[in-house]
Design a protein around this motif. Structure first.
Motif, PDB file in Angstrom:
ATOM      1  N   PRO A   8       0.935  -1.333  -0.091  1.00 65.68           N
ATOM      2  CA  PRO A   8       0.219   0.026  -0.049  1.00 65.68           C
ATOM      3  C   PRO A   8       0.791   1.217   0.061  1.00 65.68           C
ATOM      4  O   PRO A   8       1.857   1.362   0.635  1.00 65.68           O
ATOM      5  N   SER A   9       0.437   2.181  -0.940  1.00 66.05           N
ATOM      6  CA  SER A   9       1.286   3.515  -0.691  1.00 66.05           C
ATOM      7  C   SER A   9       0.712   4.557   0.479  1.00 66.05           C
ATOM      8  O   SER A   9      -0.146   4.112   0.913  1.00 66.05           O
ATOM      9  N   THR A 142      13.268  12.870   5.172  1.00 60.35           N
ATOM     10  CA  THR A 142      14.346  13.529   5.255  1.00 60.35           C
ATOM     11  C   THR A 142      15.277  12.485   5.574  1.00 60.35           C
ATOM     12  O   THR A 142      16.581  12.805   5.673  1.00 60.35           O
ATOM     13  N   ASP A 143      14.885  11.249   5.702  1.00 65.20           N
ATOM     14  CA  ASP A 143      15.693   9.950   6.369  1.00 65.20           C
ATOM     15  C   ASP A 143      15.651   8.785   5.477  1.00 65.20           C
ATOM     16  O   ASP A 143      16.104   7.829   5.832  1.00 65.20           O
ATOM     17  N   GLY A 144      15.141   9.058   4.252  1.00 69.68           N
ATOM     18  CA  GLY A 144      14.884   7.700   3.683  1.00 69.68           C
ATOM     19  C   GLY A 144      14.882   7.717   1.887  1.00 69.68           C
ATOM     20  O   GLY A 144      15.478   8.589   1.393  1.00 69.68           O
ATOM     21  N   ARG A 145      14.135   6.925   1.424  1.00 71.64           N
ATOM     22  CA  ARG A 145      13.927   7.094  -0.042  1.00 71.64           C
ATOM     23  C   ARG A 145      12.435   7.089  -0.639  1.00 71.64           C
ATOM     24  O   ARG A 145      11.578   6.538   0.295  1.00 71.64           O
ATOM     25  N   SER A 175       8.489  -0.671 -12.892  1.00 67.10           N
ATOM     26  CA  SER A 175       9.760  -0.124 -12.000  1.00 67.10           C
ATOM     27  C   SER A 175       8.781   0.421 -10.664  1.00 67.10           C
ATOM     28  O   SER A 175       9.373   0.340  -9.607  1.00 67.10           O
ATOM     29  N   ARG A 176       7.477   0.729 -10.769  1.00 66.32           N
ATOM     30  CA  ARG A 176       6.960   1.071  -9.542  1.00 66.32           C
ATOM     31  C   ARG A 176       6.807  -0.173  -8.530  1.00 66.32           C
ATOM     32  O   ARG A 176       7.181   0.019  -7.464  1.00 66.32           O
ATOM     33  N   ALA A 177       6.736  -1.442  -8.990  1.00 69.06           N
ATOM     34  CA  ALA A 177       6.591  -2.560  -8.068  1.00 69.06           C
ATOM     35  C   ALA A 177       7.878  -2.925  -7.507  1.00 69.06           C
ATOM     36  O   ALA A 177       8.190  -3.139  -6.398  1.00 69.06           O
ATOM     37  N   LEU A 185       9.458   4.625  -0.219  1.00 65.07           N
ATOM     38  CA  LEU A 185       8.118   5.119   0.070  1.00 65.07           C
ATOM     39  C   LEU A 185       7.522   5.725  -1.140  1.00 65.07           C
ATOM     40  O   LEU A 185       7.885   6.462  -1.963  1.00 65.07           O
ATOM     41  N   GLU A 186       6.027   5.189  -1.607  1.00 71.74           N
ATOM     42  CA  GLU A 186       5.569   5.583  -2.682  1.00 71.74           C
ATOM     43  C   GLU A 186       4.682   6.763  -2.167  1.00 71.74           C
ATOM     44  O   GLU A 186       3.892   6.914  -1.477  1.00 71.74           O
TER      45      GLU A 186
END
Length: 227
Positions: A8-9, A142-145, A175-177, A185-186
């Motif tokens: 889930p996004s 600010t601390d991830g992708r 590429s989304r998956a 994080l989406e």
């Protein structure tokens, strides 16, 4: 850059973007770019690929919080046009493929600004609006992708990482998956369609035109419509 089952996004409230972003854009040699546009664009295919990149770079450089835009390409003529706009051109490593080229560009960006947040962005966003890109960048943790899916919901147009975090690009079909499975994080944002609408087909270009094309693509699109 080109819905599988994904986790889930997350709905993210937009925030002010961090300053000093580095953006990396990939661009194929124009003779090879946008092959799926050939039936629609004919002899204008390479010109459209360049126009898309020119409009994307122009909008990216005008985006609040963006300090530098790097374009990874082996096309010297296209590189010269983009450098004239203010982009830093990074020579692609021949034969590396899209994700290796992006990793190469990301390394160059980190060398220029080690403490800057980093994002890779599709170079075929001819309707890109700086305010919408700023909202997307502002939503990146600010601390991830994090990543933004494209309009069809299968691919990715933007992948971002905090300083010191690996980017780990996994662009290409589906590429989304892959980005979701890799822990990014989406971002689920409304009102940022110009950042999601990349162009691979004539239908895509018509949809981008409905959003409002940048000046380079708009001029070429008008000439195509008259011919």
């Amino acid at each position: 850059m080109t819905q599988d089952t994904v986790r889930p996004s997350v709905t993210v409230a937009p925030a002010a973007p961090a300053a000093d972003w580095s953006l990396v854009l990939p661009l194929k040699p124009l003779a090879l770019a946008k092959s799926r546009l050939a039936p629609y664009a004919g002899p204008h295919r390479a010109g459209l690929a360049l126009s898309f990149a020119l409009d994307t770079v122009t909008a990216a450089l005008a985006t609040p919080g963006v300090a530098r835009v790097l374009v990874v390409t082996r096309d010297a003529a296209a590189g010269a046009r983009l450098a004239a706009l203010g982009a830093v051109v990074v020579a692609d490593e021949p034969g590396g493929g899209l994700n290796r080229a992006l990793a190469h560009g990301a390394s160059a960006a980190v060398a220029l600004a080690p403490r800057a947040p980093l994002a890779v962005l599709s170079a075929d966003l001819p309707a890109l609006r700086p305010a919408e890109l700023a909202r997307v960048l502002g939503a990146v943790p600010t601390d991830g992708r994090a990543f933004l899916p494209d309009s069809p919901g299968l691919g990715t147009t933007l992948l971002a990482s905090a300083p010191g975090r690996p980017l780990s690009p996994a662009f290409g079909d589906g590429s989304r998956a892959r980005h979701a499975a890799g822990g990014a994080l989406e971002l689920r944002l409304t009102g940022v369609e110009s950042v999601r609408r990349d162009v691979d087909t004539g239908t895509d270009l018509d949809e981008a035109a409905a959003l409002g094309l940048g000046p380079y693509t708009r001029a070429l699109f008008a000439r195509m419509s008259r011919s």
